[in-house]
Structures are given as structure tokens and as C-alpha cells.
Design an enzyme around this catalytic site. Sequence first.
Site, PDB file in Angstrom:
ATOM      1  N   SER A   1      40.102  42.534  40.627  1.00 57.91           N
ATOM      2  CA  SER A   1      41.087  41.984  41.182  1.00 57.91           C
ATOM      3  C   SER A   1      40.903  40.381  41.443  1.00 57.91           C
ATOM      4  CB  SER A   1      41.397  42.719  42.459  1.00 57.91           C
ATOM      5  OG  SER A   1      40.187  42.078  43.442  1.00 57.91           O
ATOM      6  N   LYS A   2      41.923  39.782  42.080  1.00 58.10           N
ATOM      7  CA  LYS A   2      41.852  38.406  42.230  1.00 58.10           C
ATOM      8  C   LYS A   2      40.562  37.947  42.790  1.00 58.10           C
ATOM      9  CE  LYS A   2      46.755  37.098  42.625  1.00 58.10           C
ATOM     10  NZ  LYS A   2      47.519  37.112  43.704  1.00 58.10           N
ATOM     11  N   ARG A   3      40.017  38.734  43.668  1.00 58.81           N
ATOM     12  CA  ARG A   3      38.793  38.367  44.357  1.00 58.81           C
ATOM     13  C   ARG A   3      37.522  37.989  43.043  1.00 58.81           C
ATOM     14  NH1 ARG A   3      35.992  42.753  46.014  1.00 58.81           N
ATOM     15  NH2 ARG A   3      37.681  44.282  44.964  1.00 58.81           N
TER      16      ARG A   3
ATOM     17  N   GLY B   1      37.887  36.641  40.431  1.00 60.79           N
ATOM     18  CA  GLY B   1      38.303  35.403  39.552  1.00 60.79           C
ATOM     19  C   GLY B   1      39.716  35.791  38.839  1.00 60.79           C
TER      20      GLY B   1
END
Length: 468
Positions: free
Chosen positions: A245-247, A249
Site C-alpha cells: 500500500s501507499k505506506r 512507497g
Amino acid sequence: MTVRTRIAPSPTGMLHLGTARTALFCWAYARRHGGQFILRIEDTDLERSTEAAVAVILESMRWLDLEYDEGPVRQTDRLARYREVIDRLLAEGKAYRCYASKDELEALREQQMARGEKPRYDGRWRPENAAGRTPPAGVAPVVRFRNPDHGDVAWNDLVKGPIVVGNAELDDLVIARGDGMPTYNFAVVVDDIDMRITHVLRGDDHVNNTPRQINIYRAILGPGVPLPQFGHLPMILGPDGQKLSKRHGTVSVLQYRDDGFLPEAVFNYLARLGWSHGDDEKFGRAQLAQWFDLAHVNRAPAQYNLDKLLWLNGEYMKEAADARLAELVAPRLERLGAVLAGPALVDVVALLKQRARTLNELADEAMLFYGPHGVSEALLAEHLRGAGAAAVRAFAGRVDTVAWDKAALNALLKEIVGELSVKMPQVAVPIRVAVTGRAQTPSLDAVLHLFGRTAVQSRLAAVLPRLP
Ligand code: GLU
């Protein structure tokens, strides 16, 4: 039978790396078997779908060169068709209207949880249970699919192997909302039937939907008609073992473009995320289209690894044509404030591409030739005194007369090494610092040659008065 696969993203934001990987596998499977690959936009969630996100999907597919043979088919263009199938299911008693309010369903859920049961719809508006009850006024009913009460749903998953789910586990799914919009699990079945999809390959976050969909297929098609085959691809995990996920990168395909990755590198990287062909790491679209098979899709989740992507990108940069790299680097240089006078960008790119892992790194490096000249006090103090200053003076004294090619420049540097009785770095580093303002660059003769005599002369002239 002609193989037909599809990718069916919802236009609610970016195209996620995981969706792109699924698209790649669908594309490759179709190509391998001489079939067709179709793009469908699942845009029935009117609140979350946007035209901008549709454009992003199309651009992402184009950038990765995932050419589709049909589509984009948009679900919102097919609403009449869904309506028709819903009406048919209603008429055949395979679906029914449910008037239960949100509050009522929430209360039911709480009661079931309190009793330690799995929350599920209890069939209260099934015709046999609702007999004699009048539908409440002013409520727009949803339509529910009448799931079979008994028996199992089984399929042989192309990735996971045989899967069996008891119908007792499944409740009556909403297939049309109060406003008439079809829900995902229903629209996807109608679409896959109408589009004659033979292989449904998708992320394994959908594996729980498949038995519900199979029941809907049966209700629409009747017994005996062959269904598509299903294959659920394992998730892509971040370095911490959680779903990517965006966490972790960047997960947006177009962000990789903007960050300076080449599409063929991202393509190659995605192909290897959860699929393998022996020990092959670097291969192109044509090879994937020839090799791809579901037998070598890993059952275990794939792990995202940025270093590997950077490595692959670096490899593709080395072999990319200089003119293409120059074209891709030019707008990046502009954003860095470059003044595009000076050496031709193709020549600069040719010199620097061996060392850069991304186009953005290449642009940063190229600023050597297009940024303002300046030697910091720190570099001056560290490199341009004593023998360093002497080396720069010696070089400056002969810069007007030396022939301007790499061999002659190299010979001159060696001559100065001899005269000063020092080693090459003690000559090359100070001259490099004086001309470029950097202590590290590609080989000095090549850099000087590219700058050209006039630029080197004026840069030296700016530094000489500052030497001790
Ligand atoms: N719109 C769904 C998704 O993006 C499609 C899933 C499917 O392939 O059936 O997850």
C-alpha cells in the site's frame, strides 16, 4: 475455444501496481494462447468513480503498452442490460425485492453477533417469509439474489487448486441497490458472460466473491453451460509482509513514470512479481507472451523489492537509445532549472547513462553540464590548494593549445602528473572540482571533451583568482 481475458479496474484513483500486475498476466495469458485481452471500466459506483481516474487507467495501460483488443467497455453504458437480467431473475423467482432498512439490518447483525453467530442476512424478504406482509411505503427496495440453501460451490482454481464452499456459508447477496444500480458481484457476472470471458484472473482478495458469482452464473445460464475458469493471483506484499500500500512507497503506475522509471523495466519487474521462468530476471514483452503460464504463478504472495526494480531499470537505461533517453530527460532537466546551452543532450546522456538507475538520477547527473558553475568554499579548501592548485594552474596554462579530443586531453593530464611527481587523482580531482564544482564525475577526459574548450576556459578563468 479462443482464450479471452479481461482486466476490470474501478476508476476511483490511480492504477495500483497490483492491478497492473494482474493486467499484465491477463494480457500475457491471452497473447500466449492467441486469444484476446479486454479492458472493462467498472464505474457503477457513481460516488467514487471519476473521469480523471478513467483517464489515468487508460494512460497507465498505454504507458505499460498493455494493448487491449476490445474496450474500454464501461459498465455505465450497460445499465439497461443489467436491468434486463435483474428483471428476468425476479420473474423467475431467482431474485426478490428486499425492503429491510439499514437500521433493521444493523439490529439483526447485533443480535447475531451477541449470540456468537456469523452475521448474515436472514432471508426475511424471501417471498415465502414475507407472505402477507405489505412492503413499507416510501422504501426503495434492493434486489437480492436467492442463493441456494444447500449443496456446495466448487471450482478448480487455476492458481490455488480445488476450492469448495458450502452454500450454508453464503447469504442472499444484494445485486441491485435501491437506486437500481447493479452491485459488483452481479455486474461482473453479466459482463463476463456477455464478453465471453474464458479465464477470470484476478487478485485473491476476490476469492470470497467467486462462489457467490458462480451461483449467479448458474442462475443466469442454467445447468450444464460451461463457466469461465477462475485463477486468483496472490497478493503483492510490502517489505513488512503487509499488503502493498501507499505506506510502503509508490503504488501508482504513473508515479513510477514520473519518478523516472522506463516502462519496459516496470513491465519486466511486474512480470516477475509472483511468476517465474527458471532463473530469468531480465526479459521483454515478447518473451513473456511466449512463456507465460499459470503453472509458474507462485501460490505464496510476492514481495515488492524496490532495489530490484532500480537494478532492472538501470539495466534497461544502459541499453536504451541515447536519443530516447535525451527526450525523456529533457523535461526533467527543465524542471531542475537547466539552461540547455552547452553540449548536446544525447552526448551527455550517452556518457552518464551507465551509472544512473532512473531518468531522474540521470537528469540530476546531467545538471553537471547545464547547471550554473560554482565551486563551493568547502571543495576549494579541500582540493584546490598546494599541489591541487598547481595542477589546475598547469592545466589552465595549456588549455588553449591542447588538441580537443579525449586522447590528447588524457596525455596532457599524464604530462602534468609527471611534472608534479604526483599520482593521477591528485591532478584529476582538483581539475574536476575547478571545472565542474563536483568531486565526482565520469572520467575527466570525457567530461572535459563534452564541455568543450570555451566552457572549460571560462570556468577555469572564474576559479583561478580564488586559488592560493
Ligand atoms: N473492479 C474489480 C477490482 O478492481 C474487478 C475484480 C474482477 O476482476 O472481477 O477489483
